[in-house]
Design a protein around this motif. Structure first.
Motif, mmCIF file in Angstrom:
data_model
loop_
_atom_site.group_PDB
_atom_site.id
_atom_site.type_symbol
_atom_site.label_atom_id
_atom_site.label_comp_id
_atom_site.label_asym_id
_atom_site.label_seq_id
_atom_site.Cartn_x
_atom_site.Cartn_y
_atom_site.Cartn_z
ATOM 1 N N GLN A 185 0.825 -1.208 0.000
ATOM 2 C CA GLN A 185 0.000 0.000 0.000
ATOM 3 C C GLN A 185 0.866 1.267 0.000
ATOM 4 O OE1 GLN A 185 -2.793 -0.270 3.222
ATOM 5 N NE2 GLN A 185 -4.090 -1.746 2.132
ATOM 6 N N ARG A 186 1.995 1.218 0.708
ATOM 7 C CA ARG A 186 2.916 2.366 0.682
ATOM 8 C C ARG A 186 3.442 2.585 -0.723
ATOM 9 N NH1 ARG A 186 4.997 0.144 5.538
ATOM 10 N NH2 ARG A 186 6.830 -0.567 4.419
ATOM 11 N N ASP A 187 3.774 1.494 -1.423
ATOM 12 C CA ASP A 187 4.275 1.609 -2.798
ATOM 13 C C ASP A 187 3.223 2.214 -3.713
ATOM 14 O OD1 ASP A 187 6.692 0.509 -2.051
ATOM 15 O OD2 ASP A 187 6.171 -1.522 -2.718
ATOM 16 N N LEU A 246 1.007 7.043 -6.625
ATOM 17 C CA LEU A 246 -0.042 8.044 -6.768
ATOM 18 C C LEU A 246 0.519 9.447 -6.532
ATOM 19 C CD1 LEU A 246 -2.969 9.040 -7.032
ATOM 20 C CD2 LEU A 246 -3.228 8.575 -4.581
ATOM 21 N N ILE A 247 1.307 9.605 -5.477
ATOM 22 C CA ILE A 247 1.907 10.913 -5.186
ATOM 23 C C ILE A 247 2.807 11.350 -6.328
ATOM 24 C CG2 ILE A 247 3.530 12.118 -3.657
ATOM 25 C CD1 ILE A 247 2.298 10.441 -1.350
ATOM 26 N N ASP A 248 3.549 10.413 -6.913
ATOM 27 C CA ASP A 248 4.423 10.749 -8.046
ATOM 28 C C ASP A 248 3.635 11.230 -9.254
ATOM 29 O OD1 ASP A 248 6.740 10.270 -6.678
ATOM 30 O OD2 ASP A 248 7.038 8.244 -7.487
ATOM 31 N N PRO A 296 5.461 15.039 -9.658
ATOM 32 C CA PRO A 296 6.539 14.212 -10.210
ATOM 33 C C PRO A 296 7.839 14.412 -9.428
ATOM 34 C CG PRO A 296 5.403 15.411 -11.957
ATOM 35 C CD PRO A 296 4.906 15.947 -10.647
ATOM 36 N N PRO A 297 8.628 13.330 -9.299
ATOM 37 C CA PRO A 297 9.914 13.450 -8.600
ATOM 38 C C PRO A 297 10.813 14.449 -9.310
ATOM 39 C CG PRO A 297 9.424 11.141 -9.113
ATOM 40 C CD PRO A 297 8.394 11.986 -9.794
ATOM 41 N N ARG A 298 11.619 15.171 -8.563
ATOM 42 C CA ARG A 298 12.565 16.127 -9.140
ATOM 43 C C ARG A 298 13.703 15.379 -9.822
ATOM 44 N NH1 ARG A 298 13.557 20.444 -4.322
ATOM 45 N NH2 ARG A 298 11.375 20.872 -3.899
#
Length: 141
Positions: free
Chosen positions: A123-125, A130-132, A136-138
């Motif tokens: 679930q963390r993955d 979803l957050i990405d 988006p990651p820098r």
């Protein structure tokens, strides 16, 4: 000889005065408009019945020497302050042990991090993916 003279000139280090926990309790007590006696009366751990005394809270807020709180006392103070236990644990860790759980971020983001530990790894993955998609990651320069 010069190295010895340099050492003699150095002054002893003054320990850093950390007040994160005391400041949190003092500020929250003021926000709730509670005197020391009323606040201490509310400071009872629901699980163990451990109480935090008015005198201990007074000494904490005045910066006088105290014994760092144990988890039962933190739970009691969480009840009295109407704050999540994690906020008190972070502040106590910072003041008494020099542990800064998260160096930056809002209180809300810190609360999210504490909740993440309760999720299963899959679930963390999924949540990270979803957050990405939202942020988006820098890219490293």
């Amino acid at each position: 000889m010069a190295a010895y003279e340099d050492q003699a000139v150095q002054h002893p280090r003054v320990p850093e005065r950390r007040q994160q926990f005391a400041d949190l309790i003092r500020r929250r007590r003021a926000e709730l408009n509670l005197g020391l006696t009323a606040f201490a009366a509310r400071a009872v751990d629901p699980a163990s019945g451990v109480k935090v005394s008015r005198g201990w809270i007074h000494r904490l807020e005045k910066g006088e020497p105290i014994t760092p709180p144990v988890v039962e006392e933190l739970r009691a103070l969480a009840v009295a302050s109407e704050l999540p236990l994690e906020h008190l644990q972070d502040a106590a860790g910072a003041q008494f042990h020099g542990v800064d759980a998260l160096k930056s971020g809002s209180t809300e983001s810190k609360a999210y991090v504490h909740k993440l530990d309760q999720l299963p790894a899959d679930q963390r993955d999924r949540l990270l993916r979803l957050i990405d998609t939202l942020v988006p990651p820098r890219e490293e320069s």
